[in-house]
Design a protein around this motif. Structure first.
Motif, PDB file in Angstrom:
ATOM      1  N   ARG A 243       0.851  -1.192   0.000  1.00 10.59           N
ATOM      2  CA  ARG A 243       0.000   0.000   0.000  1.00 10.59           C
ATOM      3  C   ARG A 243       0.884   1.238   0.000  1.00 10.59           C
ATOM      4  NH1 ARG A 243      -5.108  -0.088   3.922  1.00 10.59           N
ATOM      5  NH2 ARG A 243      -4.876   2.087   3.306  1.00 10.59           N
ATOM      6  N   ALA A 244       0.744   2.047  -1.042  1.00 11.41           N
ATOM      7  CA  ALA A 244       1.565   3.255  -1.145  1.00 11.41           C
ATOM      8  C   ALA A 244       1.268   4.229  -0.008  1.00 11.41           C
ATOM      9  CB  ALA A 244       1.329   3.931  -2.492  1.00 11.41           C
ATOM     10  N   ASP A 245       0.007   4.295   0.431  1.00 14.83           N
ATOM     11  CA  ASP A 245      -0.307   5.253   1.491  1.00 14.83           C
ATOM     12  C   ASP A 245       0.413   4.897   2.788  1.00 14.83           C
ATOM     13  OD1 ASP A 245      -2.042   2.989   1.676  1.00 14.83           O
ATOM     14  OD2 ASP A 245      -3.591   4.144   2.686  1.00 14.83           O
ATOM     15  N   TRP A 246       0.522   3.617   3.099  1.00 13.01           N
ATOM     16  CA  TRP A 246       1.239   3.207   4.310  1.00 13.01           C
ATOM     17  C   TRP A 246       2.739   3.449   4.155  1.00 13.01           C
ATOM     18  CZ3 TRP A 246      -1.274  -2.073   5.990  1.00 13.01           C
ATOM     19  CH2 TRP A 246      -2.584  -1.830   6.432  1.00 13.01           C
ATOM     20  N   MET A 247       3.265   3.211   2.956  1.00 11.97           N
ATOM     21  CA  MET A 247       4.680   3.455   2.709  1.00 11.97           C
ATOM     22  C   MET A 247       4.998   4.940   2.877  1.00 11.97           C
ATOM     23  SD  MET A 247       6.913   2.958  -0.766  1.00 11.97           S
ATOM     24  CE  MET A 247       5.868   4.145  -1.573  1.00 11.97           C
ATOM     25  N   LEU A 248       4.165   5.798   2.311  1.00 14.20           N
ATOM     26  CA  LEU A 248       4.383   7.234   2.431  1.00 14.20           C
ATOM     27  C   LEU A 248       4.232   7.693   3.878  1.00 14.20           C
ATOM     28  CD1 LEU A 248       2.554   8.446  -0.772  1.00 14.20           C
ATOM     29  CD2 LEU A 248       4.999   8.632  -0.301  1.00 14.20           C
ATOM     30  N   TRP A 249       3.227   7.184   4.571  1.00 17.64           N
ATOM     31  CA  TRP A 249       3.001   7.555   5.965  1.00 17.64           C
ATOM     32  C   TRP A 249       4.230   7.199   6.811  1.00 17.64           C
ATOM     33  CZ3 TRP A 249       2.837   4.937  10.610  1.00 17.64           C
ATOM     34  CH2 TRP A 249       2.269   5.618  11.693  1.00 17.64           C
ATOM     35  N   THR A 250       4.723   5.973   6.646  1.00 19.25           N
ATOM     36  CA  THR A 250       5.877   5.516   7.414  1.00 19.25           C
ATOM     37  C   THR A 250       7.116   6.335   7.076  1.00 19.25           C
ATOM     38  OG1 THR A 250       4.962   3.284   7.491  1.00 19.25           O
ATOM     39  CG2 THR A 250       7.307   3.506   7.997  1.00 19.25           C
ATOM     40  N   SER A 251       7.331   6.594   5.803  1.00 22.39           N
ATOM     41  CA  SER A 251       8.485   7.396   5.387  1.00 22.39           C
ATOM     42  C   SER A 251       8.420   8.796   5.986  1.00 22.39           C
ATOM     43  CB  SER A 251       8.543   7.500   3.867  1.00 22.39           C
ATOM     44  OG  SER A 251       8.728   6.236   3.294  1.00 22.39           O
TER      45      SER A 251
END
Length: 133
Positions: free
Chosen positions: A45-53
Motif C-alpha cells: 500500500r503506497a499510502d502506508w509506505m508514504l506515511w511511514t516514510s
C-alpha cells in the motif's frame, strides 16, 4: 533515520499512532521489528509506505512530494475512468511535480491549492459512492 528500527512500540498510539490495520499488518510480517530498508519494499500500500516514510523523516519534503506524485500518477487513470471531466487530481499531480522541479513560493502555493482541490474531488467521489450504495 535510514537505520531506524520500526517496532510495534514505535507504531503505538503513544508514539506514531499507526492505525490498527497497519499495526496488525506490520506485526504479522515483522514481529521483531524491521529497519526502513527492510520494511519499505514490503509495503503493498503506497499510502502506508508514504506515511511511514514521513513519520521516520526518511525523505526530504521534496522527495516526499515527488514520491507521492509518482504514486498518484500510477492510479490516476482509474479515477479518470470514473470521473473523466474532473481534472483536479491530475492538476494536483502536475502542481506537485512542478513544486519539486522548480521550487518557489508560487509553486508551493499552487501545489497546496491543487492538493486541496484533489482532496475535494476525492471527497466528492467518496460521497457519491456512499450515496450510490
Amino acid at each position: 533515520m535510514k537505520n531506524l528500527k520500526i517496532t510495534d512500540a514505535l507504531l503505538s498510539p503513544e508514539n506514531w499512532n499507526a492505525c490498527k490495520d497497519g499495526r496488525d499488518w506490520f506485526n504479522a510480517r515483522f514481529p521483531e521489528g524491521a529497519t526502513l530498508k527492510k520494511l519499505l519494499p514490503a509495503f503493498d500500500r503506497a499510502d502506508w509506505m508514504l506515511w511511514t516514510s514521513g513519520k521516520a523523516e526518511a525523505l526530504s519534503k521534496r522527495q516526499f512530494v515527488w514520491l507521492a506524485a509518482l504514486c498518484a500518477e500510477r492510479v490516476i487513470g482509474e479515477f479518470e475512468k470514473k470521473y473523466p471531466d474532473d481534472k483536479r487530481p491530475r492538476q494536483a499531480i502536475e502542481a506537485a511535480k512542478n513544486y519539486v522541479l522548480k521550487p518557489s513560493e508560487g509553486a508551493a502555493a499552487d501545489a497546496a491549492w491543487a492538493a486541496h482541490a484533489a482532496w475535494a474531488a476525492a471527497a466528492d467521489a467518496a460521497r457519491a459512492a456512499a450515496h450510490a450504495a
